[in-house]
Design a protein around this motif. Structure first.
Motif, PDB file in Angstrom:
ATOM      1  N   ALA A 147       0.828  -1.198   0.000  1.00  0.00           N
ATOM      2  CA  ALA A 147       0.000   0.000   0.000  1.00  0.00           C
ATOM      3  C   ALA A 147       0.868   1.255   0.000  1.00  0.00           C
ATOM      4  O   ALA A 147       1.997   1.252   0.492  1.00  0.00           O
ATOM      5  N   ALA A 148       0.332   2.316  -0.556  1.00  0.00           N
ATOM      6  CA  ALA A 148       0.987   3.623  -0.519  1.00  0.00           C
ATOM      7  C   ALA A 148      -0.049   4.678  -0.124  1.00  0.00           C
ATOM      8  O   ALA A 148      -1.171   4.647  -0.627  1.00  0.00           O
ATOM      9  N   PRO A 149       0.329   5.575   0.795  1.00  0.00           N
ATOM     10  CA  PRO A 149       1.639   5.663   1.432  1.00  0.00           C
ATOM     11  C   PRO A 149       1.911   4.457   2.317  1.00  0.00           C
ATOM     12  O   PRO A 149       0.979   3.803   2.801  1.00  0.00           O
ATOM     13  N   PRO A 150       3.198   4.147   2.546  1.00  0.00           N
ATOM     14  CA  PRO A 150       3.541   2.945   3.291  1.00  0.00           C
ATOM     15  C   PRO A 150       3.217   3.052   4.773  1.00  0.00           C
ATOM     16  O   PRO A 150       3.188   4.149   5.340  1.00  0.00           O
ATOM     17  N   ALA A 151       2.979   1.902   5.389  1.00  0.00           N
ATOM     18  CA  ALA A 151       2.804   1.849   6.836  1.00  0.00           C
ATOM     19  C   ALA A 151       4.122   2.204   7.515  1.00  0.00           C
ATOM     20  O   ALA A 151       5.197   2.114   6.909  1.00  0.00           O
ATOM     21  N   PRO A 152       4.070   2.610   8.797  1.00  0.00           N
ATOM     22  CA  PRO A 152       5.284   3.080   9.477  1.00  0.00           C
ATOM     23  C   PRO A 152       6.445   2.088   9.452  1.00  0.00           C
ATOM     24  O   PRO A 152       7.598   2.480   9.247  1.00  0.00           O
ATOM     25  N   GLY A 153       6.161   0.815   9.651  1.00  0.00           N
ATOM     26  CA  GLY A 153       7.247  -0.167   9.648  1.00  0.00           C
ATOM     27  C   GLY A 153       7.870  -0.332   8.285  1.00  0.00           C
ATOM     28  O   GLY A 153       9.092  -0.516   8.156  1.00  0.00           O
ATOM     29  N   GLN A 154       7.048  -0.256   7.262  1.00  0.00           N
ATOM     30  CA  GLN A 154       7.549  -0.374   5.902  1.00  0.00           C
ATOM     31  C   GLN A 154       8.409   0.822   5.519  1.00  0.00           C
ATOM     32  O   GLN A 154       9.330   0.712   4.704  1.00  0.00           O
ATOM     33  N   THR A 184      -3.796   2.001  -3.757  1.00  0.00           N
ATOM     34  CA  THR A 184      -4.886   2.040  -2.795  1.00  0.00           C
ATOM     35  C   THR A 184      -5.841   0.904  -3.134  1.00  0.00           C
ATOM     36  O   THR A 184      -5.770   0.317  -4.225  1.00  0.00           O
ATOM     37  N   ALA A 185      -6.763   0.599  -2.210  1.00  0.00           N
ATOM     38  CA  ALA A 185      -7.727  -0.456  -2.483  1.00  0.00           C
ATOM     39  C   ALA A 185      -8.536  -0.136  -3.743  1.00  0.00           C
ATOM     40  O   ALA A 185      -8.767  -1.008  -4.592  1.00  0.00           O
ATOM     41  N   GLU A 186      -8.936   1.121  -3.877  1.00  0.00           N
ATOM     42  CA  GLU A 186      -9.712   1.511  -5.052  1.00  0.00           C
ATOM     43  C   GLU A 186      -8.866   1.433  -6.318  1.00  0.00           C
ATOM     44  O   GLU A 186      -9.335   0.984  -7.371  1.00  0.00           O
ATOM     45  N   GLY A 187      -7.614   1.877  -6.225  1.00  0.00           N
ATOM     46  CA  GLY A 187      -6.737   1.877  -7.395  1.00  0.00           C
ATOM     47  C   GLY A 187      -6.414   0.477  -7.886  1.00  0.00           C
ATOM     48  O   GLY A 187      -6.422   0.209  -9.091  1.00  0.00           O
ATOM     49  N   LEU A 188      -6.135  -0.436  -6.957  1.00  0.00           N
ATOM     50  CA  LEU A 188      -5.818  -1.807  -7.349  1.00  0.00           C
ATOM     51  C   LEU A 188      -7.052  -2.516  -7.888  1.00  0.00           C
ATOM     52  O   LEU A 188      -6.978  -3.250  -8.884  1.00  0.00           O
ATOM     53  N   ALA A 189      -8.206  -2.302  -7.256  1.00  0.00           N
ATOM     54  CA  ALA A 189      -9.439  -2.920  -7.742  1.00  0.00           C
ATOM     55  C   ALA A 189      -9.757  -2.456  -9.155  1.00  0.00           C
ATOM     56  O   ALA A 189     -10.140  -3.261 -10.019  1.00  0.00           O
ATOM     57  N   GLU A 202     -12.748  -7.926  -5.596  1.00  0.00           N
ATOM     58  CA  GLU A 202     -12.708  -7.535  -4.193  1.00  0.00           C
ATOM     59  C   GLU A 202     -11.292  -7.093  -3.848  1.00  0.00           C
ATOM     60  O   GLU A 202     -10.322  -7.669  -4.344  1.00  0.00           O
ATOM     61  N   CYS A 203     -11.177  -6.076  -3.012  1.00  0.00           N
ATOM     62  CA  CYS A 203      -9.855  -5.608  -2.594  1.00  0.00           C
ATOM     63  C   CYS A 203      -9.944  -5.070  -1.175  1.00  0.00           C
ATOM     64  O   CYS A 203     -10.863  -4.317  -0.845  1.00  0.00           O
ATOM     65  N   SER A 204      -9.002  -5.469  -0.344  1.00  0.00           N
ATOM     66  CA  SER A 204      -8.991  -5.010   1.043  1.00  0.00           C
ATOM     67  C   SER A 204      -7.553  -4.879   1.526  1.00  0.00           C
ATOM     68  O   SER A 204      -6.619  -5.453   0.948  1.00  0.00           O
ATOM     69  N   ALA A 205      -7.400  -4.109   2.590  1.00  0.00           N
ATOM     70  CA  ALA A 205      -6.084  -3.937   3.206  1.00  0.00           C
ATOM     71  C   ALA A 205      -5.825  -5.072   4.190  1.00  0.00           C
ATOM     72  O   ALA A 205      -6.727  -5.523   4.891  1.00  0.00           O
ATOM     73  N   VAL A 206      -4.586  -5.520   4.204  1.00  0.00           N
ATOM     74  CA  VAL A 206      -4.137  -6.530   5.158  1.00  0.00           C
ATOM     75  C   VAL A 206      -3.026  -5.888   5.984  1.00  0.00           C
ATOM     76  O   VAL A 206      -1.971  -5.539   5.454  1.00  0.00           O
ATOM     77  N   SER A 207      -3.276  -5.697   7.278  1.00  0.00           N
ATOM     78  CA  SER A 207      -2.294  -5.049   8.152  1.00  0.00           C
ATOM     79  C   SER A 207      -1.819  -6.017   9.213  1.00  0.00           C
ATOM     80  O   SER A 207      -2.601  -6.802   9.754  1.00  0.00           O
ATOM     81  N   TRP A 208      -0.534  -5.953   9.504  1.00  0.00           N
ATOM     82  CA  TRP A 208       0.030  -6.824  10.545  1.00  0.00           C
ATOM     83  C   TRP A 208       1.316  -6.215  11.079  1.00  0.00           C
ATOM     84  O   TRP A 208       1.862  -5.283  10.502  1.00  0.00           O
ATOM     85  N   GLU A 209       1.765  -6.725  12.195  1.00  0.00           N
ATOM     86  CA  GLU A 209       3.023  -6.295  12.802  1.00  0.00           C
ATOM     87  C   GLU A 209       4.061  -7.389  12.587  1.00  0.00           C
ATOM     88  O   GLU A 209       3.913  -8.509  13.083  1.00  0.00           O
ATOM     89  N   PRO A 264       4.881  -2.289  11.864  1.00  0.00           N
ATOM     90  CA  PRO A 264       3.567  -2.310  11.212  1.00  0.00           C
ATOM     91  C   PRO A 264       3.695  -2.236   9.689  1.00  0.00           C
ATOM     92  O   PRO A 264       4.402  -1.372   9.164  1.00  0.00           O
ATOM     93  N   HIS A 265       3.017  -3.152   9.016  1.00  0.00           N
ATOM     94  CA  HIS A 265       3.002  -3.182   7.553  1.00  0.00           C
ATOM     95  C   HIS A 265       1.558  -3.276   7.063  1.00  0.00           C
ATOM     96  O   HIS A 265       0.709  -3.846   7.751  1.00  0.00           O
ATOM     97  N   THR A 266       1.315  -2.767   5.872  1.00  0.00           N
ATOM     98  CA  THR A 266       0.003  -2.878   5.236  1.00  0.00           C
ATOM     99  C   THR A 266       0.174  -3.221   3.762  1.00  0.00           C
ATOM    100  O   THR A 266       0.910  -2.537   3.037  1.00  0.00           O
ATOM    101  N   ALA A 267      -0.507  -4.283   3.364  1.00  0.00           N
ATOM    102  CA  ALA A 267      -0.550  -4.679   1.955  1.00  0.00           C
ATOM    103  C   ALA A 267      -1.989  -4.605   1.465  1.00  0.00           C
ATOM    104  O   ALA A 267      -2.927  -4.538   2.260  1.00  0.00           O
ATOM    105  N   LEU A 268      -2.150  -4.632   0.153  1.00  0.00           N
ATOM    106  CA  LEU A 268      -3.469  -4.700  -0.461  1.00  0.00           C
ATOM    107  C   LEU A 268      -3.623  -6.052  -1.121  1.00  0.00           C
ATOM    108  O   LEU A 268      -2.723  -6.506  -1.837  1.00  0.00           O
TER     109      LEU A 268
END
Length: 276
Positions: A147-154, A184-189, A202-209, A264-268
């Protein structure tokens, strides 16, 4: 069909990953493995699914799909990754191949997955059209991107590079503006709907540490892994040490009481169906 012309971005990616499978697998590879179970679920991968894993890297998704009983074919553009994935996923057939032109017939697979592969191709729209071509009607395609902008850990390593005043080398091109898309979720979809011609998207964010260590997280960039690694190592050992010093200082905000880094990371994650 004539071979597709390689873009400057594609050529740069080949240089970035050449011979770095082991270094990738020991650090960033563990991070990218997090999305694999959900990626396979989104593609509907079960026993006997004819699956194509594109950009397999060290073979994590291919091995997981084979463990489900799927009939797995995996490809990667880097010979070192192909060798590593062959050993890691003995239940899969692993070949050297690169998007946007794959050596498979039309409708050859029930499902296609690509774990972060769209981050590494110069023509994402052409890549998606090719994935659709090799997927049978009714089959599913599932993909992840950062995802962009990137999550803090990324963003941690990039912040260290910026703090050290290290510019992006001119021989590392960015994706051409006309080929890029909103991460973004909208952009990738929308990319899956338009370039891939997919339905039921379908497109959603996947967040994890992501838990790692200071040493492990630094080892990949210091070895030149990925674009960030090429930037870190671009100006010699003194620059590497300068970036490392800033990285160590900035990493303090992510350090848990047990000394581990918690990033923390976030992917789409997007998926869709190929209609007949």
């Amino acid at each position: 069909m004539a071979p597709a012309a390689e873009t400057p971005f594609d050529a740069s990616e080949r240089r970035a990953w050449a011979g770095r499978a082991a270094a990738y697998g020991a650090g960033f590879g563990r991070l990218c493995a997090h999305t694999v179970p959900r990626l396979l679920d989104a593609a509907g991968v079960t026993a006997a699914t004819r699956l194509l894993d594109v950009g397999t890297g060290t073979g994590t998704a291919a091995a997981a799909a084979a463990a489900r009983g799927a009939e797995v074919t995996a490809v990667d553009a880097e010979p070192d990754m192909v060798r590593t994935a062959t050993a890691a996923a003995p239940g899969a057939t692993v070949r050297l191949a690169a998007l946007p032109q794959l050596p498979f017939s039309d409708a050859a697979f029930d499902a296609v997955v690509g774990n972060f592969v769209l981050n590494h191709v110069g023509r994402p729209r052409a890549a998606l059209a090719e994935l659709r071509r090799v997927t049978r009607p009714g089959g599913r395609i599932a993909l992840t991107v950062w995802a962009a902008p990137p999550a803090p850990g990324q963003a941690l390593l990039g912040r260290a590079v910026q703090a050290a005043g290290v510019p992006r080398p001119t021989d590392i091109p960015a994706l051409a503006p006309e080929d890029d898309f909103p991460r973004t979720a909208e952009g990738l979809a929308e990319l899956l709907r338009t370039a891939g011609g997919l339905s039921a998207v379908e497109c959603s964010a996947v967040s994890w540490e992501h838990r790692t260590t200071l040493e492990e997280w630094w080892r990949g960039p210091a070895a030149g892994v990925a674009t960030i690694g090429r930037v870190v190592t671009s100006q010699g050992p003194a620059t590497v040490e300068r970036v490392k010093s800033h990285f160590t200082a900035l990493a303090a905000e992510f350090t848990a009481p047990d000394g581990q880094l918690v990033l923390p990371h976030t992917a789409l994650l997007a998926s869709g169906r190929v209609d007949g």
